[in-house]
Design a protein around this motif. Structure first.
Motif, mmCIF file in Angstrom:
data_model
loop_
_atom_site.group_PDB
_atom_site.id
_atom_site.type_symbol
_atom_site.label_atom_id
_atom_site.label_comp_id
_atom_site.label_asym_id
_atom_site.label_seq_id
_atom_site.Cartn_x
_atom_site.Cartn_y
_atom_site.Cartn_z
ATOM 1 N N GLY A 65 0.824 -1.199 0.000
ATOM 2 C CA GLY A 65 0.000 0.000 0.000
ATOM 3 C C GLY A 65 0.858 1.249 0.000
ATOM 4 N N GLU A 66 0.206 2.373 -0.282
ATOM 5 C CA GLU A 66 0.913 3.646 -0.306
ATOM 6 C C GLU A 66 -0.057 4.770 0.039
ATOM 7 N N HIS A 67 0.523 5.894 0.450
ATOM 8 C CA HIS A 67 -0.316 7.029 0.828
ATOM 9 C C HIS A 67 0.535 8.296 0.889
ATOM 10 N N ARG A 68 -0.037 9.392 0.435
ATOM 11 C CA ARG A 68 0.610 10.701 0.564
ATOM 12 C C ARG A 68 0.177 11.277 1.909
ATOM 13 N N PHE A 69 1.145 11.455 2.783
ATOM 14 C CA PHE A 69 0.854 11.960 4.123
ATOM 15 C C PHE A 69 0.929 13.483 4.143
ATOM 16 N N THR A 70 -0.133 14.084 4.617
ATOM 17 C CA THR A 70 -0.171 15.533 4.783
ATOM 18 C C THR A 70 -0.449 15.842 6.249
ATOM 19 N N TYR A 71 0.068 16.957 6.686
ATOM 20 C CA TYR A 71 -0.123 17.392 8.063
ATOM 21 C C TYR A 71 -0.509 18.858 8.037
ATOM 22 N N TRP A 72 -1.676 19.152 8.533
ATOM 23 C CA TRP A 72 -2.227 20.505 8.530
ATOM 24 C C TRP A 72 -2.208 21.108 7.131
ATOM 25 N N GLY A 73 -2.514 20.288 6.142
ATOM 26 C CA GLY A 73 -2.590 20.756 4.767
ATOM 27 C C GLY A 73 -1.267 20.799 4.023
ATOM 28 N N PHE A 74 -0.166 20.466 4.672
ATOM 29 C CA PHE A 74 1.139 20.472 4.021
ATOM 30 C C PHE A 74 1.538 19.047 3.666
ATOM 31 N N ASP A 75 1.960 18.840 2.414
ATOM 32 C CA ASP A 75 2.477 17.534 2.009
ATOM 33 C C ASP A 75 3.787 17.280 2.735
ATOM 34 N N VAL A 76 3.902 16.116 3.364
ATOM 35 C CA VAL A 76 5.109 15.769 4.114
ATOM 36 C C VAL A 76 5.920 14.724 3.353
ATOM 37 N N TYR A 77 5.293 13.581 3.043
ATOM 38 C CA TYR A 77 5.985 12.537 2.297
ATOM 39 C C TYR A 77 4.969 11.616 1.641
ATOM 40 N N HIS A 78 5.468 10.862 0.690
ATOM 41 C CA HIS A 78 4.697 9.789 0.066
ATOM 42 C C HIS A 78 5.276 8.494 0.616
ATOM 43 N N ALA A 79 4.458 7.733 1.320
ATOM 44 C CA ALA A 79 4.910 6.487 1.949
ATOM 45 C C ALA A 79 4.456 5.293 1.117
ATOM 46 N N GLN A 118 -4.081 2.513 7.410
ATOM 47 C CA GLN A 118 -5.089 1.821 6.599
ATOM 48 C C GLN A 118 -4.668 1.773 5.130
ATOM 49 N N GLN A 119 -4.164 2.876 4.606
ATOM 50 C CA GLN A 119 -3.746 2.923 3.210
ATOM 51 C C GLN A 119 -2.487 2.091 2.963
ATOM 52 N N LEU A 120 -1.554 2.114 3.895
ATOM 53 C CA LEU A 120 -0.343 1.298 3.727
ATOM 54 C C LEU A 120 -0.661 -0.189 3.753
ATOM 55 N N LEU A 121 -1.677 -0.577 4.491
ATOM 56 C CA LEU A 121 -2.060 -1.983 4.610
ATOM 57 C C LEU A 121 -3.188 -2.385 3.657
ATOM 58 N N ALA A 122 -3.557 -1.479 2.759
ATOM 59 C CA ALA A 122 -4.714 -1.705 1.875
ATOM 60 C C ALA A 122 -4.617 -2.968 1.043
ATOM 61 N N GLY A 123 -3.424 -3.348 0.616
ATOM 62 C CA GLY A 123 -3.262 -4.544 -0.223
ATOM 63 C C GLY A 123 -2.883 -5.774 0.554
#
Length: 191
Positions: free
Chosen positions: A49-63, A183-188
């Motif tokens: 799985g993968e997910h773009r993590f944002t914090y308070w509207g700021f993109d932090v990383y793509h995991a 949840q997104q990282l474990l989606a698959g």
């Protein structure tokens, strides 16, 4: 009039469509590159799985979470070899990443002051400063601990199972502070 407002409402999506398609193509290319890069670490890597993590509207990383097994049981992740890649979307100091990591590990279950200080020192010594677009890779080794890479080059390892479980638990533990990311990282994962 109602038809016109629907059309105006859809306009941003239509205008963004080429950018979305370009993002999807870039994502597929990055996944193909990651597959090749991770083969030495996992044998036959599989994107869980993968997910773009944002914090308070700021993109932090793509995991992105990768496993070596065709089946990946989310409730038994700590017994499986896996790789977590974080492609940073902004610049960060390594010491700040280390401090945030310890705070997140502390949130799962309290750390002793000694354990916290030792792990913080270890992380600060091996986590580099990152610029937007750079990748830090964590390799979870259930038999020995964790290895870390920056831009595909080894930066160090911590040979302590409790550290490795707590560190990867930042993203994978049910006690994570970011359940949507988990949840997104474990989606698959296999049921």
């Amino acid at each position: 009039m109602q038809r016109r407002s629907w059309l105006l409402g859809a306009l941003p999506l239509v205008c963004a469509w080429p950018a979305l398609a370009q993002d999807n193509t870039a994502s597929k290319e990055l996944a193909a590159q990651a597959f090749q890069r991770l083969r030495p670490l996992l044998g036959n890597p599989r994107l869980v799985g993968e997910h773009r993590f944002t914090y308070w509207g700021f993109d932090v990383y793509h995991a992105s979470l990768w496993a070596s097994n065709a089946t990946f049981a989310p409730n038994d992740w700590a017994s499986q070899r896996l790789v977590l890649e974080l492609r940073y979307l902004r610049d960060f100091q390594g010491r700040d990443i280390a401090q945030r990591s310890i705070a997140e590990m502390q949130g799962q279950r309290a750390l002793s002051a000694e354990q916290s200080a030792t792990w913080l020192q270890s992380l600060q010594s091996l986590l580099p400063n990152v610029r937007s677009g750079e990748v830090i890779t964590g390799v979870y080794l259930p038999e020995s601990g964790a290895q870390f890479l920056h831009q595909g080059k080894a930066v160090g390892e911590i040979r302590e199972l409790e550290f490795a479980r707590r560190f990867f638990g930042i993203w994978l533990s049910p006690q994570t502070s970011q359940p949507l990311l988990r949840q997104q990282l474990l989606a698959g994962a296999s049921p």
